[in-house]
Design a protein around this motif. Structure first.
Motif, PDB file in Angstrom:
ATOM      1  N   LEU A  90       0.859  -1.181   0.000  1.00 57.41           N
ATOM      2  CA  LEU A  90       0.000   0.000   0.000  1.00 57.41           C
ATOM      3  C   LEU A  90       0.896   1.232   0.000  1.00 57.41           C
ATOM      4  N   LYS A  91       1.288   1.666  -1.207  1.00 58.90           N
ATOM      5  CA  LYS A  91       2.131   2.846  -1.350  1.00 58.90           C
ATOM      6  C   LYS A  91       2.046   3.356  -2.771  1.00 58.90           C
ATOM      7  N   CYS A  92       2.459   4.581  -2.963  1.00 55.99           N
ATOM      8  CA  CYS A  92       2.488   5.185  -4.291  1.00 55.99           C
ATOM      9  C   CYS A  92       3.706   4.646  -5.033  1.00 55.99           C
ATOM     10  N   ARG A  93       3.502   4.164  -6.244  1.00 61.28           N
ATOM     11  CA  ARG A  93       4.617   3.629  -7.032  1.00 61.28           C
ATOM     12  C   ARG A  93       5.458   4.743  -7.646  1.00 61.28           C
ATOM     13  N   LYS A  94       4.880   5.937  -7.760  1.00 61.31           N
ATOM     14  CA  LYS A  94       5.620   7.060  -8.337  1.00 61.31           C
ATOM     15  C   LYS A  94       6.607   7.649  -7.335  1.00 61.31           C
ATOM     16  N   CYS A  95       6.095   8.014  -6.141  1.00 59.02           N
ATOM     17  CA  CYS A  95       6.985   8.641  -5.157  1.00 59.02           C
ATOM     18  C   CYS A  95       7.497   7.643  -4.119  1.00 59.02           C
ATOM     19  N   GLY A  96       7.008   6.393  -4.171  1.00 57.69           N
ATOM     20  CA  GLY A  96       7.523   5.348  -3.290  1.00 57.69           C
ATOM     21  C   GLY A  96       7.139   5.494  -1.831  1.00 57.69           C
ATOM     22  N   SER A  97       6.137   6.302  -1.533  1.00 54.72           N
ATOM     23  CA  SER A  97       5.779   6.583  -0.152  1.00 54.72           C
ATOM     24  C   SER A  97       4.322   6.207   0.128  1.00 54.72           C
ATOM     25  N   ALA A  98       4.029   5.968   1.391  1.00 51.21           N
ATOM     26  CA  ALA A  98       2.646   5.732   1.836  1.00 51.21           C
ATOM     27  C   ALA A  98       2.175   6.899   2.699  1.00 51.21           C
ATOM     28  N   ASP A  99       2.963   7.970   2.752  1.00 53.17           N
ATOM     29  CA  ASP A  99       2.675   9.088   3.651  1.00 53.17           C
ATOM     30  C   ASP A  99       1.537   9.992   3.189  1.00 53.17           C
ATOM     31  N   HIS A 100       1.214   9.984   1.902  1.00 50.46           N
ATOM     32  CA  HIS A 100       0.221  10.933   1.379  1.00 50.46           C
ATOM     33  C   HIS A 100      -0.953  10.239   0.697  1.00 50.46           C
ATOM     34  N   LEU A 101      -1.306   9.051   1.202  1.00 50.76           N
ATOM     35  CA  LEU A 101      -2.387   8.283   0.583  1.00 50.76           C
ATOM     36  C   LEU A 101      -3.740   8.723   1.126  1.00 50.76           C
ATOM     37  N   ASP A 102      -4.696   8.868   0.220  1.00 48.15           N
ATOM     38  CA  ASP A 102      -6.075   9.184   0.580  1.00 48.15           C
ATOM     39  C   ASP A 102      -6.922   7.975   0.177  1.00 48.15           C
TER      40      ASP A 102
END
Length: 143
Positions: free
Chosen positions: A21-33
């Motif tokens: 569960l993370k963004c594949r573009k920025c590699g982070s899960a910190d800004h997921l809605d």
């Protein structure tokens, strides 16, 4: 100790895999809605759910199967649910389930002019249900 097999799962069923569960573009899960969380058919192994979400930094959307503990981690962060979340059959806004306010019928045909024109079109109505949050947010769903 013996392991009891789940009778709902046929023998030899492959174990589904959850994606991170993370963004594949920025590699982070910190800004997921998170937008939707749905259960999936019974399966062996870890509890998995079908989830859809958007990264607020890149504005990229995703939908896939993920481990429920990862989804719970994102849900438990302060300020993660910024808008509307559909979880199972419920809609959440402001972190609380929305309640049914009323039902109504809406005309699908809306005239472009206010003049009384007989154009021969039949009126089409759609039954809707209104959901509302304690903060005043409302939305209509087809009944």
């Amino acid at each position: 100790m013996s392991i009891i097999q789940n009778p709902l799962i046929p023998e030899g069923t492959s174990r589904p895999n959850g994606e991170p569960l993370k963004c594949r573009k920025c590699g982070s899960a910190d800004h997921l809605d998170l937008e939707t969380i749905e259960s999936i058919a019974p399966h062996p192994g870890d509890l998995l759910v079908s989830v859809s979400y958007t990264c607020l930094m890149c504005e990229t959307s995703y939908a896939h199967t993920a481990a429920f503990h990862e989804v719970a981690t994102v849900l438990n962060r302060n300020g993660t649910v910024s808008g509307l979340l559909q979880f199972g059959g419920e809609y959440f806004h402001c972190g609380e389930p929305m309640q049914f306010a009323r039902s109504s019928a809406r005309s699908v045909y809306a005239p472009i002019t206010t003049d009384d024109v007989d154009d021969g079109l039949l009126d089409v109505y759609l039954k809707t249900r209104v959901l509302q949050c304690h903060c005043g947010f409302r939305m209509e769903l087809p009944a």
